[in-house]
Write an enzyme that holds these catalytic residues in place. Sequence first.
Site, short mmCIF file in Angstrom:
data_model
loop_
_atom_site.label_atom_id
_atom_site.label_comp_id
_atom_site.label_asym_id
_atom_site.label_seq_id
_atom_site.Cartn_x
_atom_site.Cartn_y
_atom_site.Cartn_z
N ARG A 103 0.83 -1.20 0.00
CA ARG A 103 0.00 0.00 0.00
C ARG A 103 0.87 1.25 0.00
O ARG A 103 1.74 1.40 0.84
CB ARG A 103 -0.92 0.02 1.22
CG ARG A 103 -1.92 1.16 1.19
CD ARG A 103 -2.95 1.05 2.28
NE ARG A 103 -2.41 1.42 3.58
CZ ARG A 103 -3.17 1.70 4.65
NH1 ARG A 103 -4.49 1.61 4.55
NH2 ARG A 103 -2.63 2.02 5.80
N THR A 107 -1.18 7.62 -1.15
CA THR A 107 -2.44 7.52 -1.88
C THR A 107 -3.38 6.47 -1.30
O THR A 107 -4.57 6.44 -1.65
CB THR A 107 -2.17 7.14 -3.35
OG1 THR A 107 -1.57 5.84 -3.40
CG2 THR A 107 -1.24 8.16 -4.00
N ASP A 199 -0.06 -1.56 12.69
CA ASP A 199 0.31 -2.23 11.46
C ASP A 199 0.62 -3.69 11.77
O ASP A 199 1.63 -4.00 12.41
CB ASP A 199 1.52 -1.54 10.83
CG ASP A 199 1.86 -2.10 9.45
OD1 ASP A 199 2.11 -3.32 9.35
OD2 ASP A 199 1.88 -1.32 8.48
N ASP A 202 4.12 -4.95 10.62
CA ASP A 202 5.21 -4.43 11.44
C ASP A 202 5.27 -5.16 12.79
O ASP A 202 6.34 -5.48 13.28
CB ASP A 202 5.03 -2.94 11.68
CG ASP A 202 5.40 -2.10 10.46
OD1 ASP A 202 5.95 -2.67 9.50
OD2 ASP A 202 5.12 -0.90 10.48
#
Length: 207
Positions: A103, A107, A199, A202
């Site tokens: 991703r 954007t 995340d 992560d």
Amino acid sequence: MTGVTVIRHPLIRHNLTRLRDRRTPPQEFRRLLAEVAGLMVYEATRSLRVRRCQVETPLERTEGCELEREVLLVPVLRAGLGMLEGILRLIPHARVGFLGLRREESTLEAAFYHESLPEGLHRFEVLVMDPMLATGGSALKALDRLTSAGARRLRMIHLVAAPEGIRAVRARHPRVPVFTAAIDRELNDRGFILPGLGDAGDRLFGT
């Protein structure tokens, strides 16, 4: 919400709370995510079709059943890898494909960087796994690619989903069932789920 199943098993809710905790270290996060995925797959596969077969027990011949179609597991890289081991423990005979999606943070658009899928996807029951269903961008890219490659029986398994992502998937792929452990409140301006768990990639890999 039509087509969406929130799996509220007590063990899933307990482990989800620990996954949300910012103090949970990567090795514990990995273990918990695999455990939750294994618990979720019972519900996600409840409607798989079976056919009758004959089996020889140590004492006599009897009737049993077997899955009608092969199962294909497709983790969305990289975070989906954290769910793969837990589900493979329950479906060790499943085939495994991979879709890598990254991703763009500016954007929020998802783009492919890797693909490895078997031929003849129409033969499989396909379980797509990704811990987070946020904007829905990665999920839509994955579903679009799999359906264009011939997949006809798809299911999505997520740890946490945002209403925005669910709406996006249901709008474009209304016949694909979505299974999640929680529907969270909303997305923030960076496309992260709130309250969420950060995340997932992560946290899985300590990056």
